[in-house]
Design an enzyme around this catalytic site. Structure first.
Site, mmCIF file in Angstrom:
data_model
loop_
_atom_site.group_PDB
_atom_site.id
_atom_site.type_symbol
_atom_site.label_atom_id
_atom_site.label_comp_id
_atom_site.label_asym_id
_atom_site.label_seq_id
_atom_site.Cartn_x
_atom_site.Cartn_y
_atom_site.Cartn_z
ATOM 1 N N GLY A 343 0.766 -1.132 0.070
ATOM 2 C CA GLY A 343 -0.187 0.065 -0.044
ATOM 3 C C GLY A 343 0.911 1.254 -0.097
ATOM 4 N N GLY A 346 1.082 8.274 3.513
ATOM 5 C CA GLY A 346 1.300 9.667 3.367
ATOM 6 C C GLY A 346 2.343 10.169 2.732
ATOM 7 N N ASP A 460 -2.115 12.665 12.529
ATOM 8 C CA ASP A 460 -2.746 12.027 11.266
ATOM 9 C C ASP A 460 -3.573 10.743 11.316
ATOM 10 O OD1 ASP A 460 -3.100 12.021 8.271
ATOM 11 O OD2 ASP A 460 -1.267 11.185 7.901
#
Length: 662
Positions: A343, A346, A460
């Protein structure tokens, strides 16, 4: 004294005079550099300072050659490759700037360039941008919100711009019907009203600009010491100060007040001339004409600047962390094979890997090896080394920060992210029952409570950063943006932070992220858990694109049942219904616009555990009536009251200091 000795004496005196003159010239020159590099602006635009410089008003030594700015009227313009960009804002703390292509404001029907060429430049596209896709010469116009490009359309073909191009496929629209497409980056600030966004034309959307990152030598230490950064004649970084130039900061001990420096220099030189002359004549007499004048230039190595030369991997910041070689991790990931991608986060792509000792790992490969990425890299290493918790991902090691690439090595968490299971590639109706979702919420709250108790803000929090193992236990990850609680904030950063859909609305008023910002983001996570909907979805109604807005509206309009994932049994299972209602109430409190009206993570955790352990009266299930009054939660008001079903006392709305529980 013979003529030869007189000539030697004259030469000696000339050397002294030249040295003295050079000293004065260099000192005055250094002072003029300091004045020349004072920050300036073009009209009402942002202040321009290192690494940027205005060609019309500043000297080239005030910044990098590729950072030259010209003033076009009141607008600062920056040339990158063959393109010209108008600078809307500069975020020096985060090495980023907000720009808009100059063609957008000059052309009535601008079309994005095929490619924005940033190769061999110090600039790169920021990950906070989203793509506005332009599709040209399409056979059909989709039944989907688009921005028409009339100047590139005709009676037979349609051209348009659209956000979230992938959403077109959900409407069975074939992208193959279009002859070409171009993606243009756009930065959408969280305080932009999505209803207004959808009412704009594509030119207005492009006019919002996009964010670029830059790579340059940091000027923070020089700035803090009162200096101004630039370059000397050898193109070396230097800190210009009022008393002269310094290698790094105005406090490095290599300069004093220039007037005092001149006085001392002249005095020392004049005294030196007299003493030297007397000694020289005495020596000549003793030698009786047997003069032997020898110049000796003593050259010695200056002491090294240990703050620069010291290998940081031997310092405290990486103590106890295993350092992997780039070659070892390249082999572990089969040369970063795309088939091994787990994956994208950020700041980088994550790969599946297997070490020589047999351990299965996840290797994060940061997108860029620049100053900003090194800072985030070091920050994540420091936090994960200092903090250990069963619900935080474990760091096995990393590469040297001087390595060819910045790589972080984590324990491998095999079951994907919460986002994957809720609305991603692993999502299946009924596959993630309510009991597991509530446990995920509790374990995530435990991790965040631990971080806050350790004076750390994650900054985040989102379902993409919550990993799950095979037992669906939580591992919170991605600490690149995390920071310690500030103890003495003297300035704020207006640079983009966090992820759209999760960012604290108060951030755009005070430009500070606090522990209550994590609470807001966790509130969005709770709504995702009860709804299985993503935090942002531009295919939803314009007032419900942000899931937080959608949740607040449903709750206040007594329509909670319209928000809940039908597969959870909300309509049929009384206990599930009561638990979900309680969690929705907690989420409502977390999503308050004013941070002091939100609970702490300690209180959120207490509430969730209480919901999980409550002894629900099953006899009520026989009389269960899904009425609007019972499903409806809190009404809107200036100060939301504590919900009855959540046995918790929230922080008083009058509090102005974040409460950090230990």
């Amino acid at each position: 004294m013979d003529l030869q000795n007189l000539l030697k004496l004259r030469t000696f005196l000339c050397i002294i005079t030249i040295s003295l003159t050079t000293l004065a010239t260099e000192t005055l020159s250094a002072d003029s550099h300091f004045e020349a590099c004072i920050p300036r602006s073009c009209g009402n635009g942002p202040n321009i300072s290192y690494p940027f410089w205005i060609s019309e008003e500043q000297e080239s030594y005030c910044g990098y050659p590729n950072f030259q700015i010209t003033c076009e009227g009141k607008n600062p313009a920056l040339a990158i490759s063959e393109d010209s960009f108008i600078i809307k804002d500069i975020f020096y703390d985060n090495n980023s700037l907000l720009v808009v292509n100059a063609d957008v404001s000059e052309d009535d029907c601008p079309t994005p360039r095929q490619n924005l060429s940033l190769d061999r430049t110090p600039f790169s596209l920021s990950l906070v941008n989203v793509n506005l896709s332009f599709l040209y010469n399409c056979e059909e116009r989709p039944e989907y919100h688009t921005y028409p490009v009339s100047c590139a359309s005709n009676a037979s073909f349609h051209s348009f711009a659209v956000f979230h191009k992938e959403g077109l496929e959900k409407t069975n629209y074939s992208l193959d019907s279009c002859q070409s497409s171009i993606d243009a980056p756009v930065y959408i600030n969280d305080d932009v009203d999505f209803a207004s966004l959808l009412e704009m034309n594509y030119t207005q959307v492009l006019s919002m600009g996009f964010v670029l990152n830059w790579t340059a030598h940091s000027c923070s230490n020089c700035n803090r010491s009162g200096g101004r950064c630039g370059f000397d004649n050898t193109s070396e970084f230097v800190c210009f100060c009022s008393d002269g130039s310094h290698p790094k900061t105005c406090n490095d001990g290599r300069g004093i007040n220039w007037r005092a420096k001149l006085g001392i220099g002249f005095g020392a030189a004049f005294g030196g001339i007299i003493i030297t002359c007397i000694g020289f004549f005495c020596w000549l007499r003793r030698r009786q004409g047997k003069v032997f004048f020898k110049s000796s230039f003593v050259s010695g190595k200056s002491s090294s600047d240990f703050s620069v030369m010291m290998d940081a991997e031997k310092g405290d910041s990486l103590a106890g962390v295993h350092l992997f070689s780039y070659e070892e991790l390249q082999k572990a990931t089969n040369k970063f094979d795309s088939d091994r991608e787990l994956g994208e986060g950020g700041f980088g792509t994550v790969y599946y890997g297997k070490l020589r000792d047999g351990r299965v790992v996840a290797v994060k490969r940061l997108y860029e090896n620049n100053y900003r990425r090194v800072e985030q890299f070091m920050n994540e290493v420091e936090i994960l080394t200092r903090l250990r918790h069963k619900n935080l991902v474990s760091l096995y090691g990393c590469t040297s920060r001087h390595s060819r690439e910045l790589l972080l090595v984590y324990e491998y968490i095999p079951n994907g992210t919460v986002a994957d299971h809720l609305h991603g590639e692993r999502a299946k109706p009924g596959a993630l029952p309510w009991s597991i979702r509530l446990e995920i919420a509790i374990e995530t709250a435990e991790a965040l409570r631990f971080l806050h108790a350790s004076d750390t803000i994650h900054r985040d929090v989102k379902t993409n950063n919550i990993l799950l193992d095979n037992n669906f236990s939580v591992k919170v990850a991605d600490f690149g943006l995390s920071r310690l609680f500030p103890t003495d904030v003297t300035h704020v950063s207006t640079a983009p932070q966090g992820t759209p859909g999760y960012v604290d609305p108060e951030y755009h008023q005070c430009y500070q992220l606090t522990d209550k910002s994590d609470v807001f983001s966790f509130g969005v996570v709770l709504v995702e858990l009860i709804s299985s909907k993503p935090a942002v979805d531009i295919t939803r109604h314009r007032h419900e694109i942000n899931l937080s807005n959608m949740a607040i509206n449903k709750i206040q309009n007594r329509a909670l049942h319209e928000l809940i994932d039908p597969s959870l049994g909300f309509e049929s299972d009384y206990k599930v219904r009561k638990m979900i209602t309680g969690v929705a109430e907690v989420a409502f409190q977390c999503l308050q616009n004013v941070k002091d009206m939100r609970p702490t993570m300690e209180e959120v955790l207490e509430a969730l555990v209480g919901i999980q352990n409550e002894d629900y009266n099953k006899e009520k299930a026989e009389d269960m009536d899904i009425s609007a009054d019972e499903v409806g939660l809190l009404k809107s008001g200036p100060v939301p009251l504590s919900p009855d079903s959540v046995m918790i006392k929230w922080i008083s709305g009058s509090s102005t200091t974040p409460s950090i529980s230990n």
